[in-house]
Design a protein around this motif. Structure first.
Motif, PDB file in Angstrom:
ATOM      1  N   GLN A   1       8.385  32.267  -3.596  1.00 15.21           N
ATOM      2  CA  GLN A   1       9.406  32.483  -2.575  1.00 15.21           C
ATOM      3  C   GLN A   1      10.508  31.427  -2.700  1.00 15.21           C
ATOM      4  O   GLN A   1      10.264  30.302  -3.129  1.00 15.21           O
ATOM      5  N   ASP A   2      11.704  31.789  -2.303  1.00 13.97           N
ATOM      6  CA  ASP A   2      12.838  30.879  -2.404  1.00 13.97           C
ATOM      7  C   ASP A   2      12.930  30.035  -1.143  1.00 13.97           C
ATOM      8  O   ASP A   2      13.256  30.539  -0.072  1.00 13.97           O
ATOM      9  N   THR A   3      12.611  28.760  -1.262  1.00  8.68           N
ATOM     10  CA  THR A   3      12.693  27.848  -0.126  1.00  8.68           C
ATOM     11  C   THR A   3      13.567  26.661  -0.498  1.00  8.68           C
ATOM     12  O   THR A   3      13.824  26.400  -1.666  1.00  8.68           O
ATOM     13  N   GLN A   4      13.997  25.935   0.501  1.00  9.18           N
ATOM     14  CA  GLN A   4      14.858  24.785   0.277  1.00  9.18           C
ATOM     15  C   GLN A   4      14.049  23.629  -0.289  1.00  9.18           C
ATOM     16  O   GLN A   4      13.008  23.266   0.242  1.00  9.18           O
ATOM     17  N   SER A   5      14.510  23.046  -1.382  1.00  8.29           N
ATOM     18  CA  SER A   5      13.843  21.881  -1.951  1.00  8.29           C
ATOM     19  C   SER A   5      14.842  20.743  -2.059  1.00  8.29           C
ATOM     20  O   SER A   5      16.055  20.950  -2.012  1.00  8.29           O
ATOM     21  N   GLU A   6      14.327  19.544  -2.202  1.00  8.25           N
ATOM     22  CA  GLU A   6      15.178  18.361  -2.364  1.00  8.25           C
ATOM     23  C   GLU A   6      15.793  18.407  -3.759  1.00  8.25           C
ATOM     24  O   GLU A   6      15.084  18.466  -4.759  1.00  8.25           O
ATOM     25  N   ARG A   7      17.108  18.411  -3.840  1.00  7.85           N
ATOM     26  CA  ARG A   7      17.747  18.524  -5.141  1.00  7.85           C
ATOM     27  C   ARG A   7      17.431  17.301  -5.987  1.00  7.85           C
ATOM     28  O   ARG A   7      17.588  16.162  -5.550  1.00  7.85           O
TER      29      ARG A   7
ATOM     30  N   ARG B   1       4.024  17.485  -2.331  1.00  6.77           N
ATOM     31  CA  ARG B   1       5.259  17.360  -3.095  1.00  6.77           C
ATOM     32  C   ARG B   1       6.050  18.660  -3.095  1.00  6.77           C
ATOM     33  O   ARG B   1       7.268  18.658  -3.191  1.00  6.77           O
ATOM     34  N   TYR B   2       5.345  19.783  -2.976  1.00  2.00           N
ATOM     35  CA  TYR B   2       5.982  21.094  -3.092  1.00  2.00           C
ATOM     36  C   TYR B   2       5.795  21.914  -1.828  1.00  2.00           C
ATOM     37  O   TYR B   2       4.838  21.716  -1.079  1.00  2.00           O
ATOM     38  N   ASP B   3       6.700  22.831  -1.620  1.00  2.00           N
ATOM     39  CA  ASP B   3       6.524  23.824  -0.576  1.00  2.00           C
ATOM     40  C   ASP B   3       5.634  24.930  -1.135  1.00  2.00           C
ATOM     41  O   ASP B   3       5.868  25.430  -2.226  1.00  2.00           O
TER      42      ASP B   3
ATOM     43  N   VAL C   1       0.872  -1.177   0.000  1.00  2.00           N
ATOM     44  CA  VAL C   1       0.000   0.000   0.000  1.00  2.00           C
ATOM     45  C   VAL C   1       0.905   1.221   0.000  1.00  2.00           C
ATOM     46  O   VAL C   1       1.871   1.281   0.775  1.00  2.00           O
ATOM     47  N   SER C   2       0.630   2.183  -0.865  1.00  2.00           N
ATOM     48  CA  SER C   2       1.496   3.358  -0.929  1.00  2.00           C
ATOM     49  C   SER C   2       0.678   4.620  -1.147  1.00  2.00           C
ATOM     50  O   SER C   2      -0.484   4.573  -1.580  1.00  2.00           O
ATOM     51  N   PHE C   3       1.314   5.749  -0.813  1.00  2.00           N
ATOM     52  CA  PHE C   3       0.676   7.057  -0.941  1.00  2.00           C
ATOM     53  C   PHE C   3       1.598   7.963  -1.749  1.00  2.00           C
ATOM     54  O   PHE C   3       2.767   8.136  -1.415  1.00  2.00           O
ATOM     55  N   LYS C   4       1.037   8.538  -2.803  1.00  2.00           N
ATOM     56  CA  LYS C   4       1.821   9.368  -3.710  1.00  2.00           C
ATOM     57  C   LYS C   4       1.366  10.820  -3.636  1.00  2.00           C
ATOM     58  O   LYS C   4       0.175  11.108  -3.480  1.00  2.00           O
ATOM     59  N   THR C   5       2.328  11.728  -3.753  1.00  2.00           N
ATOM     60  CA  THR C   5       2.022  13.152  -3.763  1.00  2.00           C
ATOM     61  C   THR C   5       1.500  13.560  -5.133  1.00  2.00           C
ATOM     62  O   THR C   5       1.818  12.962  -6.153  1.00  2.00           O
ATOM     63  N   MET C   6       0.702  14.604  -5.142  1.00  2.00           N
ATOM     64  CA  MET C   6       0.069  15.046  -6.375  1.00  2.00           C
ATOM     65  C   MET C   6       0.887  16.141  -7.050  1.00  2.00           C
ATOM     66  O   MET C   6       1.500  16.977  -6.405  1.00  2.00           O
TER      67      MET C   6
ATOM     68  N   ASP D   1      16.828  25.019 -18.117  1.00  2.00           N
ATOM     69  CA  ASP D   1      15.519  25.653 -18.115  1.00  2.00           C
ATOM     70  C   ASP D   1      15.098  26.169 -19.487  1.00  2.00           C
ATOM     71  O   ASP D   1      13.936  26.532 -19.690  1.00  2.00           O
ATOM     72  N   LYS D   2      16.010  26.198 -20.436  1.00  2.00           N
ATOM     73  CA  LYS D   2      15.641  26.583 -21.793  1.00  2.00           C
ATOM     74  C   LYS D   2      14.947  25.441 -22.536  1.00  2.00           C
ATOM     75  O   LYS D   2      14.392  25.649 -23.615  1.00  2.00           O
ATOM     76  N   ILE D   3      15.009  24.249 -21.965  1.00  2.00           N
ATOM     77  CA  ILE D   3      14.212  23.132 -22.479  1.00  2.00           C
ATOM     78  C   ILE D   3      12.838  23.266 -21.842  1.00  2.00           C
ATOM     79  O   ILE D   3      12.712  23.210 -20.619  1.00  2.00           O
ATOM     80  N   SER D   4      11.811  23.456 -22.627  1.00  2.00           N
ATOM     81  CA  SER D   4      10.502  23.829 -22.074  1.00  2.00           C
ATOM     82  C   SER D   4       9.992  22.822 -21.052  1.00  2.00           C
ATOM     83  O   SER D   4       9.532  23.197 -19.964  1.00  2.00           O
ATOM     84  N   PHE D   5      10.072  21.529 -21.355  1.00  2.00           N
ATOM     85  CA  PHE D   5       9.525  20.538 -20.423  1.00  2.00           C
ATOM     86  C   PHE D   5      10.427  20.339 -19.211  1.00  2.00           C
ATOM     87  O   PHE D   5       9.974  19.855 -18.168  1.00  2.00           O
ATOM     88  N   CYS D   6      11.706  20.703 -19.295  1.00  2.00           N
ATOM     89  CA  CYS D   6      12.583  20.684 -18.119  1.00  2.00           C
ATOM     90  C   CYS D   6      12.315  21.906 -17.236  1.00  2.00           C
ATOM     91  O   CYS D   6      12.346  21.824 -16.002  1.00  2.00           O
ATOM     92  N   GLY D   7      12.036  23.044 -17.866  1.00  2.00           N
ATOM     93  CA  GLY D   7      11.745  24.256 -17.101  1.00  2.00           C
ATOM     94  C   GLY D   7      10.514  24.118 -16.237  1.00  2.00           C
ATOM     95  O   GLY D   7      10.425  24.696 -15.156  1.00  2.00           O
ATOM     96  N   SER D   8       9.539  23.318 -16.700  1.00  2.00           N
ATOM     97  CA  SER D   8       8.308  23.115 -15.937  1.00  2.00           C
ATOM     98  C   SER D   8       8.230  21.719 -15.327  1.00  2.00           C
ATOM     99  O   SER D   8       7.147  21.234 -14.999  1.00  2.00           O
ATOM    100  N   CYS D   9       9.382  21.069 -15.178  1.00  2.00           N
ATOM    101  CA  CYS D   9       9.417  19.696 -14.668  1.00  2.00           C
ATOM    102  C   CYS D   9       8.773  19.597 -13.286  1.00  2.00           C
ATOM    103  O   CYS D   9       9.131  20.349 -12.370  1.00  2.00           O
ATOM    104  N   PRO D  10       7.826  18.674 -13.078  1.00  2.00           N
ATOM    105  CA  PRO D  10       7.157  18.551 -11.779  1.00  2.00           C
ATOM    106  C   PRO D  10       8.029  17.934 -10.694  1.00  2.00           C
ATOM    107  O   PRO D  10       7.643  17.909  -9.532  1.00  2.00           O
ATOM    108  N   TYR D  11       9.210  17.433 -11.066  1.00  2.00           N
ATOM    109  CA  TYR D  11      10.093  16.814 -10.084  1.00  2.00           C
ATOM    110  C   TYR D  11      11.081  17.799  -9.465  1.00  2.00           C
ATOM    111  O   TYR D  11      11.418  17.697  -8.288  1.00  2.00           O
ATOM    112  N   LYS D  12      11.562  18.750 -10.229  1.00  2.00           N
ATOM    113  CA  LYS D  12      12.721  19.508  -9.767  1.00  2.00           C
ATOM    114  C   LYS D  12      12.411  20.460  -8.622  1.00  2.00           C
ATOM    115  O   LYS D  12      13.313  20.873  -7.909  1.00  2.00           O
ATOM    116  N   ARG D  13      11.142  20.837  -8.422  1.00  2.00           N
ATOM    117  CA  ARG D  13      10.820  21.748  -7.329  1.00  2.00           C
ATOM    118  C   ARG D  13      10.285  21.015  -6.097  1.00  2.00           C
ATOM    119  O   ARG D  13       9.853  21.632  -5.137  1.00  2.00           O
ATOM    120  N   GLN D  14      10.289  19.708  -6.121  1.00  2.00           N
ATOM    121  CA  GLN D  14       9.693  18.963  -5.024  1.00  2.00           C
ATOM    122  C   GLN D  14      10.554  19.033  -3.763  1.00  2.00           C
ATOM    123  O   GLN D  14      11.773  19.178  -3.840  1.00  2.00           O
TER     124      GLN D  14
END
Length: 372
Positions: free
Chosen positions: A274-280, A265-267, A240-245, A341-354
Motif C-alpha cells: 500500500q502507498d503510505t507516507q514515509s520519511e524521505r 522502521r517501516y509502515d 543507551v540506544s534502541f535501533k529499528t530492525m 531503482d535500476k540499481i539492484s541494491f538501491c531498489g531494495s535499500c532498507p533505508y528508503k522505505r523507512q
C-alpha cells in the motif's frame, strides 16, 4: 526535536566561519574543531557536488565505511555473513591496505565507520588502524558483539587507541532472549566485557571511547526496553540506544518485527504494497562516502554485496582518489540520478522505505561526555 541532517545550511556556516564541523551520528552530535583548510575545502565541494548532483565530483569522499573483518564468531539471524554466497569471501583487511586508505584519503576524511558484515575486533590489527585514523583527527566509530576474549592488555590498547565510540550489540536482558537473535553469544560474557571496559577507562582517566549499549528492538525483546536503560545505568555506559530492525534480504513482513510502532522502521501497509507516507531518505553516498570491504573491494555502498559497481581493489596500483571519479563511479552517479531503482541494491535499500528519520529511534545520554 529530531536531529538535523549532517550537512545542512547551519553546518555549512559553522564550517566556513568557525572551521568546525557538527554532525549527528549514532545517537550523538560530533563537534570536530579546527578543521584544516584542505579538509574544509573538500567538505564545501562535496556539498556542491551533492546539491547539483554532479556525475563528476569536485571533491573526494569525506567519510568511509571500512570493514576490518568479514568473519564473525556469532551466527545472528538475517546477517549476510550467514548467507551461503558469503562463505568464499571471509577474510581480514590487512594493515597494508589500511595504510593505503590513510595515505590516499586520510587528509579528506572526517569520519570512518569501522565495521561491516563481520565482527571488527577479530582483526588483531584494528587497534593500530584506529590509532592511524585518530592521528589525522578522524572520528572513528566501531561496533562489536562483545563476545571476545579481551585480556587486560587488549582493553588498555582499545582505550589508548583513541576510538571515538564503541557500540555494543546487547539485544536482551536474559540469555534466552539475547541468544534468540545473537546465536552462539553469551550475554554474561558480553556484559562482563562492557563492565571491564568501563573500569579500564576510569583507571586510565579516559573519556573515550564513548560506550553505547544498543538494543535492536524485535518482537521477542521489546518488553525489556525500560529495564534495558536501567541496566545501562548500572554498568556505567555513556549511551543507551534502541535501533529499528530491517532485513536486507527481503521486503515483506518479518515475524521478528516488534509490535510497538515506536520501534518499527517501516509502515506495515507500505511493506504489504500500500502507498503510505514515509520519511524521505536523502542518500548522500554517491557524493560523500565509499565502502571498503575486508577483501579490498571498493564500492559505493555496503549493500553492494554482489560488487555490481566495483570501482577497484586496494591491491590495484591505482590511488583511491582516482577511483572516486572513474568510469564506474560516474556511471553509478548517473544511474542514481536518472533511475535509482535500476540499481539492484538501491531498489531494495532498507533505508528508503523507512518511516523514521534515523534507524536509531531512541537514545539516552547517561554521562556528561555523551551529552556534550
Amino acid at each position: 526535536m529530531k536531529p538535523k541532517n549532517q550537512f545542512g545550511l547551519s553546518q555549512l556556516i559553522t564550517l566556513v566561519f568557525q572551521s568546525r564541523l557538527i554532525f549527528f551520528s549514532e545517537g550523538k552530535y560530533w563537534n570536530i574543531r579546527s578543521i584544516p583548510m584542505s579538509n574544509k575545502r573538500n567538505l564545501v565541494l562535496a556539498g556542491l557536488d551533492h546539491l547539483f548532483r554532479r556525475t563528476t565530483a569536485l571533491s573526494q569522499p569525506s567519510s568511509l565505511m571500512v570493514e576490518p573483518a568479514d568473519v564473525c564468531n556469532l551466527a545472528c539471524t538475517g546477517c549476510w555473513t550467514n548467507n551461503p554466497q558469503h562463505k568464499d569471501r571471509s577474510r581480514h583487511l590487512s594493515l597494508k591496505h589500511f595504510e593505503k586508505i590513510m595515505k590516499d584519503l586520510g587528509d579528506y576524511l572526517n569520519v570512518i565507520w569501522l565495521w561491516g558484515w563481520g565482527e571488527p575486533f577479530l582483526n588483531k590489527n584494528i587497534y593500530q588502524m584506529i590509532r592511524m585514523a585518530r592521528e589525522k583527527d578522524i572520528v572513528v566509530i566501531s561496533s562489536t558483539n562483545g563476545n571476545l576474549g579481551w585480556d587486560s592488555r587488549e582493553l588498555e590498547e582499545l582505550v589508548k587507541s583513541g576510538l571515538s565510540k564503541l557500540i555494543f550489540a546487547v539485544d536482551g536482558m536474559d540469555q534466552a532472549t539475547y541468544s534468540k537473535y545473537r546465536i552462539h553469544g553469551s550475554l554474561e560474557h558480553l556484559l562482563e566485557n562492557i563492565q571491564r571496559l568501563v573500569e579500564t577507562k576510569k583507571r586510565l582517566g579516559r573519556i573515550l571511547p564513548l560506550i553505547n549499549m544498543r538494543m535492536l528492538v524485535m518482537a521477542h525483546n521489546e518488553h525489556q526496553t525500560e529495564d534495558f536503560v536501567s541496566l545501562g545505568r548500572s554498568l556505567g555506559v555513556d549511551i543507551v540506544s534502541f535501533k529499528t530492525m530491517c532485513d536486507y534480504r527481503r521486503g515483506d513482513l518479518n515475524a521478528d518485527f516488534p509490535v510497538n510502532k515506536k520501534y518499527l522502521r517501516y509502515d506495515i501497509d507500505k511493506l504489504s504494497g500500500q502507498d503510505t507516507q514515509s520519511e524521505r531518505y536523502y542518500c548522500y553516498r554517491p557524493w560523500r562516502r565509499l565502502e571498503i570491504f575486508a577483501d579490498g573491494a571498493v564500492t559505493p555502498c555496503e549493500f553492494d554485496l554482489d560488487r555490481e559497481y566495483l570501482l577497484g581493489r586496494l591491491d590495484d596500483d591505482i590511488p583511491l582518489t582516482a577511483l572516486w571519479n572513474n568510469t564506474v563511479m560516474k556511471g553509478f552517479r548517473r544511474q542514481f540520478i536518472t533511475d535509482v531503482d535500476k540499481i539492484s541494491f538501491c531498489g531494495s535499500c532498507p533505508y528508503k522505505r523507512q518511516v523514521v528519520w534515523d534507524p536509531t529511534v531512541e537514545y539516552y545520554g547517561l554521562t556528561e561526555a555523551a551529552r556534550t
